[in-house]
Motif scaffolding. Structure first.
Motif, mmCIF file in Angstrom:
data_model
loop_
_atom_site.group_PDB
_atom_site.id
_atom_site.type_symbol
_atom_site.label_atom_id
_atom_site.label_comp_id
_atom_site.label_asym_id
_atom_site.label_seq_id
_atom_site.Cartn_x
_atom_site.Cartn_y
_atom_site.Cartn_z
ATOM 1 N N THR A 195 0.810 -1.218 0.000
ATOM 2 C CA THR A 195 0.000 0.000 0.000
ATOM 3 C C THR A 195 0.843 1.269 0.000
ATOM 4 O OG1 THR A 195 -0.214 -0.052 2.419
ATOM 5 C CG2 THR A 195 -1.969 -1.104 1.140
ATOM 6 N N ARG A 196 2.109 1.139 0.330
ATOM 7 C CA ARG A 196 3.033 2.270 0.254
ATOM 8 C C ARG A 196 4.015 1.968 -0.874
ATOM 9 N NH1 ARG A 196 6.319 5.078 5.270
ATOM 10 N NH2 ARG A 196 7.441 6.592 4.011
ATOM 11 N N PRO A 197 4.011 2.797 -1.920
ATOM 12 C CA PRO A 197 4.875 2.525 -3.074
ATOM 13 C C PRO A 197 6.358 2.602 -2.708
ATOM 14 C CG PRO A 197 3.404 4.397 -3.499
ATOM 15 C CD PRO A 197 3.224 3.994 -2.070
ATOM 16 N N ALA A 198 7.129 1.735 -3.325
ATOM 17 C CA ALA A 198 8.570 1.706 -3.084
ATOM 18 C C ALA A 198 9.263 0.984 -4.224
ATOM 19 C CB ALA A 198 8.863 1.005 -1.771
ATOM 20 N N THR A 199 10.530 1.266 -4.369
ATOM 21 C CA THR A 199 11.312 0.534 -5.358
ATOM 22 C C THR A 199 12.085 -0.604 -4.709
ATOM 23 O OG1 THR A 199 13.138 2.090 -5.091
ATOM 24 C CG2 THR A 199 11.579 2.515 -6.884
#
Length: 97
Positions: free
Chosen positions: A66-70
């Motif tokens: 739910t929290r965007p990240a690479t």
């Protein structure tokens, strides 16, 4: 002699330290992997002193996607909820020193 035992135990804890204090000094497994990106002066910012709830919530959000990240989403999936709480508690306590 029985009455002296609690006093002796307290004195020993003061002189030699307690297991809890020693454990608080060492990071829990996995925490050392965080310091590469979350160190003093790093772009991602320090974790020390952030609240435990904030760190746990971020790890949960990364793990669930739910929290965007690479990268953090993959790293967070490597920790279960208990490990995340231990890491968060340790970093939160570091700011209080």
């Amino acid at each position: 002699m029985r009455a002296a035992r609690p006093v002796l135990a307290a004195l020993a804890a003061l002189v030699f330290g307690t297991g809890a204090c020693a454990a608080e000094m060492r990071p829990p497994p996995g925490a050392s992997s965080c310091t590469g990106c979350h160190a003093e002066g790093a772009a991602m910012g320090r974790l020390e002193g952030r609240s435990e709830a904030e760190i746990v919530a971020a790890l949960d959000a990364f793990r669930s996607g739910t929290r965007p990240a690479t990268l953090m989403n993959r790293i967070a999936k490597g920790f279960d909820a208990q490990e995340s709480r231990a890491i968060a508690a340790w970093f939160a306590a570091q700011g209080a020193r």
